[in-house]
Design an enzyme around this catalytic site. Structure first.
Site, short mmCIF file in Angstrom:
data_model
loop_
_atom_site.label_atom_id
_atom_site.label_comp_id
_atom_site.label_asym_id
_atom_site.label_seq_id
_atom_site.Cartn_x
_atom_site.Cartn_y
_atom_site.Cartn_z
N HIS A 93 26.01 28.41 23.90
CA HIS A 93 25.40 29.48 23.11
C HIS A 93 25.28 30.73 23.97
O HIS A 93 25.06 30.64 25.18
CB HIS A 93 24.02 29.04 22.62
N GLU A 95 23.02 32.78 24.45
CA GLU A 95 21.78 32.89 25.23
C GLU A 95 21.86 32.00 26.48
O GLU A 95 21.31 32.35 27.52
CB GLU A 95 20.57 32.55 24.35
N GLU A 161 30.08 33.68 17.36
CA GLU A 161 28.85 34.45 17.28
C GLU A 161 28.98 35.72 18.12
O GLU A 161 28.80 35.67 19.35
CB GLU A 161 27.68 33.62 17.81
N GLY A 167 20.42 37.93 16.33
CA GLY A 167 19.01 38.32 16.33
C GLY A 167 18.78 39.82 16.24
O GLY A 167 17.68 40.29 16.50
N SER A 206 22.77 36.94 12.68
CA SER A 206 22.01 37.59 11.61
C SER A 206 22.41 37.15 10.20
O SER A 206 22.40 37.95 9.27
CB SER A 206 22.09 39.12 11.75
P1 PGA Z 1 20.39 34.77 14.46
O1 PGA Z 1 20.83 33.73 15.59
O2 PGA Z 1 20.75 34.12 13.13
O3 PGA Z 1 18.91 34.93 14.63
O4 PGA Z 1 21.15 36.03 14.67
C1 PGA Z 1 22.04 33.03 15.51
C2 PGA Z 1 22.26 32.19 16.72
O5 PGA Z 1 21.95 32.65 17.84
O6 PGA Z 1 22.76 31.05 16.64
#
Ligand code: PGA
Length: 247
Positions: A93, A95, A161, A167, A206
């Site tokens: 991911h 993050e 993504e 986010g 999002s």
């Molecule tokens: P989000 O996150 O829907 O809040 O943009 C998606 C994700 O990080 O998997």
């Protein structure tokens, strides 16, 4: 085939997770061709698995380590994830990559470890805004997908993504999603031939009940990986129903 996964990230406590599962189960009926998953934080894996037993909703971990056991403080193994009742594990991911320095090299080992424990990996890829603005989107994705050359084929879900859409409330435009998903489809064919065609490609960033139906119409979009909107059972139920309607 469609697949929608709730990525709860570092949110929800035990009681909140129980309430979520109860509310979601009350409205959810599974439909062939559409899989629904929830990825709670590690502390809740076992209990969310218990809450969802028999519901058809699968549980995923948000990360896992490639070693089977040993002195790796703070990590959890794929075997422990399986033991907690999980069906799969999210890997790479953004993050994890950007905040915690996850490397592609580790992802090769993690993918193999997940397969050894019969977990379904969800491999996340995506470009940053700087990379997109510089015109490097497809090069970045190409490089991130290279791990699949090193692992060879296996069961997999891929999640595209764009980092700038996660986010932020800023969803990628249809044309951008279309270009990237077609590119990933071609790359999977190149890397894994026929086996590559079996890999569902989710969009994430999002996603909300307001934009998901449109995203699901884009060619080669096989569902979504959802953060913010997945913390509300009513919203996540709507997303599940939209994916079921798009089969
Ligand atoms: P989000 O996150 O829907 O809040 O943009 C998606 C994700 O990080 O998997």
């Amino acid at each position: 085939m469609k697949i929608v996964i709730a990525n709860w990230k570092m949110n929800l406590l035990s009681a909140e997770a129980a309430n979520f599962c109860q509310a979601f189960k009350a409205g959810y009926s599974p439909k062939p061709g559409c899989e629904i998953g929830i990825a709670p934080p590690a502390t809740l894996l076992r209990e969310v698995s218990a809450h969802l037993a028999g519901s058809g909703v699968q549980v995923y971990a948000q990360n896992g380590y490639f070693e089977q056991k040993g002195a790796f403080t703070g990590e959890i193994s794929m075997g422990q994830i399986k033991d907690a009742g999980c069906h799969g594990v999210i890997l790479g991911h953004s993050e994890r990559r950007h905040i915690f320095g996850e490397m592609d090299e580790n992802l090769v080992k993690k993918l193999k470890a997940a397969w050894e424990c019969e977990l379904m990996p969800v491999l996340c890829i995506g470009e940053t805004l700087t990379q997109r603005d510089a015109g490097f989107t497809l090069d970045v994705l190409h490089a991130q997908l290279d791990v699949l050359k090193l692992t060879g084929p296996g069961p997999l879900v891929l999640a595209y993504e764009p980092v700038w859409a996660i986010g932020t409330g800023r969803v990628a435009e249809t044309a951008q999603i279309e270009e990237v998903h077609a590119f990933i489809h071609d790359e999977l064919l190149r890397l894994w031939s026929g086996r590559g065609m079996e890999v569902p490609i989710q969009y994430g960033g999002s996603v909300t009940p307001e934009n998901f139906a449109g995203i699901l119409k884009v060619p080669f979009v096989a569902g979504g990986l959802v953060g913010g909107a997945s913390l509300d059972p009513a919203k996540f139920l709507k997303l599940a129903e939209q994916a079921q309607a798009a089969i």
